[in-house]
Structure formats: structure tokens, C-alpha cells
Design a protein around this motif. Structure first.
Motif, PDB file in Angstrom:
ATOM      1  N   ASP A  63       0.817  -1.213   0.000  1.00 15.68           N
ATOM      2  CA  ASP A  63       0.000   0.000   0.000  1.00 15.68           C
ATOM      3  C   ASP A  63       0.847   1.257   0.000  1.00 15.68           C
ATOM      4  O   ASP A  63       0.344   2.347  -0.299  1.00 15.68           O
ATOM      5  CB  ASP A  63      -0.912   0.013   1.223  1.00 15.68           C
ATOM      6  CG  ASP A  63      -1.911  -1.129   1.194  1.00 15.68           C
ATOM      7  OD1 ASP A  63      -2.624  -1.270   0.178  1.00 15.68           O
ATOM      8  OD2 ASP A  63      -1.977  -1.883   2.182  1.00 15.68           O
ATOM      9  N   GLY A  64       2.124   1.117   0.360  1.00 15.89           N
ATOM     10  CA  GLY A  64       2.991   2.278   0.394  1.00 15.89           C
ATOM     11  C   GLY A  64       4.397   1.907   0.783  1.00 15.89           C
ATOM     12  O   GLY A  64       4.721   0.725   0.942  1.00 15.89           O
ATOM     13  N   VAL A  65       5.246   2.908   0.934  1.00 16.99           N
ATOM     14  CA  VAL A  65       6.667   2.680   1.173  1.00 16.99           C
ATOM     15  C   VAL A  65       7.173   3.559   2.311  1.00 16.99           C
ATOM     16  O   VAL A  65       6.627   4.634   2.588  1.00 16.99           O
ATOM     17  CB  VAL A  65       7.508   2.959  -0.100  1.00 16.99           C
ATOM     18  CG1 VAL A  65       7.089   2.035  -1.231  1.00 16.99           C
ATOM     19  CG2 VAL A  65       7.395   4.426  -0.532  1.00 16.99           C
ATOM     20  N   VAL A  66       8.245   3.061   2.938  1.00 17.29           N
ATOM     21  CA  VAL A  66       9.005   3.817   3.927  1.00 17.29           C
ATOM     22  C   VAL A  66      10.377   4.069   3.318  1.00 17.29           C
ATOM     23  O   VAL A  66      11.023   3.126   2.843  1.00 17.29           O
ATOM     24  CB  VAL A  66       9.155   3.034   5.242  1.00 17.29           C
ATOM     25  CG1 VAL A  66       9.880   3.885   6.283  1.00 17.29           C
ATOM     26  CG2 VAL A  66       7.809   2.572   5.751  1.00 17.29           C
ATOM     27  N   VAL A  67      10.816   5.317   3.321  1.00 14.45           N
ATOM     28  CA  VAL A  67      12.117   5.662   2.743  1.00 14.45           C
ATOM     29  C   VAL A  67      12.929   6.375   3.819  1.00 14.45           C
ATOM     30  O   VAL A  67      12.568   7.473   4.256  1.00 14.45           O
ATOM     31  CB  VAL A  67      11.972   6.553   1.496  1.00 14.45           C
ATOM     32  CG1 VAL A  67      13.344   6.854   0.902  1.00 14.45           C
ATOM     33  CG2 VAL A  67      11.083   5.870   0.463  1.00 14.45           C
ATOM     34  N   GLY A  68      14.027   5.725   4.250  1.00 14.57           N
ATOM     35  CA  GLY A  68      14.829   6.272   5.336  1.00 14.57           C
ATOM     36  C   GLY A  68      16.253   6.590   4.958  1.00 14.57           C
ATOM     37  O   GLY A  68      16.673   7.756   4.977  1.00 14.57           O
ATOM     38  N   ALA A  69      17.038   5.572   4.598  1.00 13.27           N
ATOM     39  CA  ALA A  69      18.467   5.794   4.360  1.00 13.27           C
ATOM     40  C   ALA A  69      18.717   6.770   3.222  1.00 13.27           C
ATOM     41  O   ALA A  69      19.635   7.596   3.295  1.00 13.27           O
ATOM     42  CB  ALA A  69      19.155   4.452   4.081  1.00 13.27           C
ATOM     43  N   ALA A  70      17.912   6.698   2.162  1.00 12.75           N
ATOM     44  CA  ALA A  70      18.119   7.610   1.032  1.00 12.75           C
ATOM     45  C   ALA A  70      17.880   9.057   1.440  1.00 12.75           C
ATOM     46  O   ALA A  70      18.539   9.976   0.935  1.00 12.75           O
ATOM     47  CB  ALA A  70      17.197   7.229  -0.129  1.00 12.75           C
ATOM     48  N   VAL A  71      16.934   9.256   2.362  1.00 13.81           N
ATOM     49  CA  VAL A  71      16.689  10.602   2.889  1.00 13.81           C
ATOM     50  C   VAL A  71      17.842  11.042   3.776  1.00 13.81           C
ATOM     51  O   VAL A  71      18.386  12.152   3.625  1.00 13.81           O
ATOM     52  CB  VAL A  71      15.361  10.629   3.675  1.00 13.81           C
ATOM     53  CG1 VAL A  71      15.206  11.948   4.425  1.00 13.81           C
ATOM     54  CG2 VAL A  71      14.176  10.405   2.745  1.00 13.81           C
ATOM     55  N   MET A  72      18.256  10.167   4.691  1.00 19.34           N
ATOM     56  CA  MET A  72      19.267  10.559   5.660  1.00 19.34           C
ATOM     57  C   MET A  72      20.646  10.715   5.040  1.00 19.34           C
ATOM     58  O   MET A  72      21.449  11.522   5.516  1.00 19.34           O
ATOM     59  CB  MET A  72      19.315   9.560   6.811  1.00 19.34           C
ATOM     60  CG  MET A  72      18.031   9.519   7.645  1.00 19.34           C
ATOM     61  SD  MET A  72      17.365  11.169   8.049  1.00 19.34           S
ATOM     62  CE  MET A  72      18.753  11.881   8.931  1.00 19.34           C
ATOM     63  N   ARG A  73      20.935   9.972   3.980  1.00 18.25           N
ATOM     64  CA  ARG A  73      22.218  10.195   3.291  1.00 18.25           C
ATOM     65  C   ARG A  73      22.291  11.623   2.768  1.00 18.25           C
ATOM     66  O   ARG A  73      23.328  12.294   2.855  1.00 18.25           O
ATOM     67  CB  ARG A  73      22.394   9.205   2.145  1.00 18.25           C
ATOM     68  CG  ARG A  73      23.699   9.433   1.365  1.00 18.25           C
ATOM     69  CD  ARG A  73      23.939   8.374   0.332  1.00 18.25           C
ATOM     70  NE  ARG A  73      22.827   8.248  -0.597  1.00 18.25           N
ATOM     71  CZ  ARG A  73      22.621   9.054  -1.637  1.00 18.25           C
ATOM     72  NH1 ARG A  73      23.433  10.098  -1.860  1.00 18.25           N
ATOM     73  NH2 ARG A  73      21.607   8.860  -2.456  1.00 18.25           N
ATOM     74  N   ARG A  74      21.192  12.118   2.248  1.00 16.49           N
ATOM     75  CA  ARG A  74      21.163  13.490   1.743  1.00 16.49           C
ATOM     76  C   ARG A  74      21.320  14.499   2.873  1.00 16.49           C
ATOM     77  O   ARG A  74      22.016  15.509   2.723  1.00 16.49           O
ATOM     78  CB  ARG A  74      19.862  13.715   0.966  1.00 16.49           C
ATOM     79  CG  ARG A  74      19.853  12.998  -0.382  1.00 16.49           C
ATOM     80  CD  ARG A  74      18.456  12.964  -1.020  1.00 16.49           C
ATOM     81  NE  ARG A  74      18.528  12.517  -2.416  1.00 16.49           N
ATOM     82  CZ  ARG A  74      18.638  11.250  -2.787  1.00 16.49           C
ATOM     83  NH1 ARG A  74      18.686  10.299  -1.864  1.00 16.49           N
ATOM     84  NH2 ARG A  74      18.705  10.929  -4.065  1.00 16.49           N
ATOM     85  N   VAL A  75      20.689  14.221   4.001  1.00 16.18           N
ATOM     86  CA  VAL A  75      20.840  15.126   5.144  1.00 16.18           C
ATOM     87  C   VAL A  75      22.290  15.144   5.612  1.00 16.18           C
ATOM     88  O   VAL A  75      22.865  16.216   5.868  1.00 16.18           O
ATOM     89  CB  VAL A  75      19.911  14.702   6.297  1.00 16.18           C
ATOM     90  CG1 VAL A  75      20.184  15.541   7.542  1.00 16.18           C
ATOM     91  CG2 VAL A  75      18.439  14.838   5.886  1.00 16.18           C
ATOM     92  N   LEU A  76      22.902  13.966   5.715  1.00  6.47           N
ATOM     93  CA  LEU A  76      24.302  13.894   6.145  1.00  6.47           C
ATOM     94  C   LEU A  76      25.234  14.592   5.161  1.00  6.47           C
ATOM     95  O   LEU A  76      26.291  15.106   5.549  1.00  6.47           O
ATOM     96  CB  LEU A  76      24.728  12.430   6.311  1.00  6.47           C
ATOM     97  CG  LEU A  76      24.094  11.692   7.499  1.00  6.47           C
ATOM     98  CD1 LEU A  76      24.366  10.202   7.396  1.00  6.47           C
ATOM     99  CD2 LEU A  76      24.602  12.245   8.822  1.00  6.47           C
ATOM    100  N   ASP A  77      24.826  14.623   3.893  1.00  2.00           N
ATOM    101  CA  ASP A  77      25.629  15.312   2.874  1.00  2.00           C
ATOM    102  C   ASP A  77      25.357  16.808   2.818  1.00  2.00           C
ATOM    103  O   ASP A  77      25.923  17.515   1.981  1.00  2.00           O
ATOM    104  CB  ASP A  77      25.366  14.705   1.490  1.00  2.00           C
ATOM    105  CG  ASP A  77      25.978  13.322   1.321  1.00  2.00           C
ATOM    106  OD1 ASP A  77      26.837  12.947   2.146  1.00  2.00           O
ATOM    107  OD2 ASP A  77      25.599  12.610   0.368  1.00  2.00           O
ATOM    108  N   GLY A  78      24.475  17.294   3.702  1.00  2.00           N
ATOM    109  CA  GLY A  78      24.241  18.733   3.803  1.00  2.00           C
ATOM    110  C   GLY A  78      22.968  19.242   3.176  1.00  2.00           C
ATOM    111  O   GLY A  78      22.747  20.461   3.122  1.00  2.00           O
ATOM    112  N   ALA A  79      22.094  18.338   2.709  1.00  3.01           N
ATOM    113  CA  ALA A  79      20.849  18.785   2.088  1.00  3.01           C
ATOM    114  C   ALA A  79      19.960  19.474   3.112  1.00  3.01           C
ATOM    115  O   ALA A  79      19.817  19.007   4.246  1.00  3.01           O
ATOM    116  CB  ALA A  79      20.117  17.604   1.463  1.00  3.01           C
TER     117      ALA A  79
END
Length: 266
Positions: free
Chosen positions: A231-247
Motif C-alpha cells: 500500500d505504500g513505502v518507507v524511505v529512510g536511508a536515502a533521505v538521511m544520506r542526503r541530510v548527512l551530505d548537507g541537504a
């Protein structure tokens, strides 16, 4: 004071209502306390079309998390993040329009006790809870405490979960079922795990509760593929990698919007 984001006990109703319109659900993740002003990410997620938002409470020994989420947790802890500070930050967030689901390990729940912990989540405006290291046969105390506080605990199911236990997980869960796409830790993957389709099909045999698929969903194409099964998805690491890279929040709004668009095309 009750937080206005969502009334008690309505995570599942919220997700079901959106699912029943044919919409594929999207729940991005952020580690609480990862940056100053980290709650701006929540607003960005909601603006990009998230249907729920997962907020991780960082823990020193995250057994199910891969490198990226571990690094995010370490960064938040180094900044002085802890459960009380993160929940205090959440209590200042208003009118997101989507439920907040807190995730953490059972050690942090036990630190204050399930009753006090769940009551604190509710005061902060959270509606759901994920505790990945709590097996269903040991979940009664937390499930009862959560129910008393108006918190909906979503239990995890993996490709290795036997069918009888899967039925028990579905029965004890509230809000949604968290389907773990593969046997392993969180983290970005080159492709959606082949086991994802079979797991979601088996869950559907025992419940019509919303099923969100997580672990390894990293790109819009993977989200679209996962939406064919779950019914849907959870997206975590792809989001947090961007945050750690300064997004910043606007960068994350743009990324989550690509996931939203991909799910809407399914």
C-alpha cells in the motif's frame, strides 16, 4: 494539551482513507535532532506529499540499522539529542496534516517504562510507534500501554516470518504493518528485494490493514515498483544520506516530491 496534528487513534483511519482512494502511501524518515531546526524537514515532507512521517529516536546500539542511519544517529547523539529534547521539539510542530510515527529501540521505551513513554509520545503529538527489536510474543505490555495512551504500535514482518506468526503480527499491529523487504539492515540498495512481493502477498492473506514496505527503497523507480505490491513505502536511508551530505529542507522536499510523483504514476 492534545497536539492538533492528529487526534488519538487515527493513524490507521488516516492511512486507510488515503489508500482507499487508490493513493499509494509514502512515509519518509528523519532522525530526530540530526540538525538544528530539524523539524523543518517534517514540514518539507508534508509539503511534498508524505502521508505519514517517521521520526527516529537515536540509540547507541541500533542493531537493525545500516551505516547511514547509524551515522545519522551518532550525529544526533553528538549534538546532545535525546528522547526528551526530540519530543519537546515535536511538541512545537503544528498542523502538518499527517501523522507522526516515532521509531526507536526497546531500551529507550524501558528507560521510562512503556506507560510513561507512550504518554510522552502522545503529549508530543505522535500517533504511532515502531519498535523494531520487539518481537510480537513479547509485545503485550507495550501494546496495552500504547492503547491506553492513544498510540498505535506498528509491528514488523519479514520474509522469514512464518504464516501463523504473521497472522499474530497483523492482529496485534495498529496503524499499519511494517513489511521488511529483506533479511538484513536498513540501507540503500541497487534494486528492490525479490522477497518483497511474496511478503506483502502473504500479509494480505491475513489482514486488510495498510502495509508499508521498507528497508532498501532508495529511488523513485524502486518506490514505484514497491507500490505495485504494498500500500505504500518507507524511505529512510536515502533521505538521511542526503541530510548527512548537507541537504536542507527544500532539497529534501524536492527529493520526496520525486518519490510522491513516482508512486502517483503507479
Amino acid at each position: 494539551m492534545t497536539h492538533p496534528t492528529l487526534a488519538a487513534g487515527q493513524v490507521e483511519r488516516h492511512l486507510r482513507a488515503r489508500r482507499d482512494t487508490g493513493r499509494r502511501l509514502l512515509m519518509p524518515y528523519v532522525t530526530g535532532g540530526i540538525t538544528p531546526g530539524w523539524t523543518d524537514y517534517l514540514k518539507a515532507f508534508a509539503a511534498a506529499g508524505a502521508d505519514a512521517i517517521e521520526v527516529g529516536l537515536p540509540f547507541s546500539d541500533p542493531t537493525l540499522d545500516g551505516v547511514t542511519i547509524q551515522q545519522a544517529g551518532d550525529t544526533a547523539l553528538a549534538r546532545g539529542a535525546n528522547t526528551r529534547r526530540i519530543l519537546a521539539d515535536l511538541s512545537e510542530v503544528r498542523d502538518l496534516g499527517v501523522p507522526l510515527v516515532v521509531s526507536t529501540y526497546y531500551n529507550l521505551v524501558l528507560h521510562d517504562g512503556p506507560e510513561a513513554f507512550c504518554a510522552a509520545l502522545r503529549r508530543a503529538g505522535a500517533g504511532g510507534l515502531i519498535v523494531p527489536d520487539l518481537p510480537v510474543h513479547e509485545a503485550d505490555e507495550l501494546v496495552d500501554a500504547a492503547a491506553a495512551a492513544g498510540i498505535e504500535p506498528a509491528l514488523l514482518a519479514s520474509p522469514a516470518t512464518p504464516q501463523p506468526r504473521l497472522a499474530e503480527i497483523a492482529s496485534r499491529s495498529r496503524g499499519f504493518i511494517y513489511a521488511v523487504s529483506l533479511m538484513g539492515t536498513t540501507g540503500e540498495r541497487a534494486a528492490l528485494a525479490a522477497s518483497a512481493a511474496g511478503l506483502t502477498e502473504r500479509i494480505r492473506h491475513v489482514t486488510d490493514r495498510p502495509v508499508l514496505l521498507g528497508f532498501g527503497i532508495s529511488t523513485p523507480d524502486q518506490a514505484r515498483e514497491a507500490g505495485r505490491y504494498a500500500d505504500g513505502v518507507v524511505v529512510g536511508a536515502a533521505v538521511m544520506r542526503r541530510v548527512l551530505d548537507g541537504a536542507g529542507p527544500e532539497d529534501l522536499r524536492a527529493f520526496v516530491a520525486t518519490l510522491r510523483q513516482a508512486l502517483d504514476q503507479e
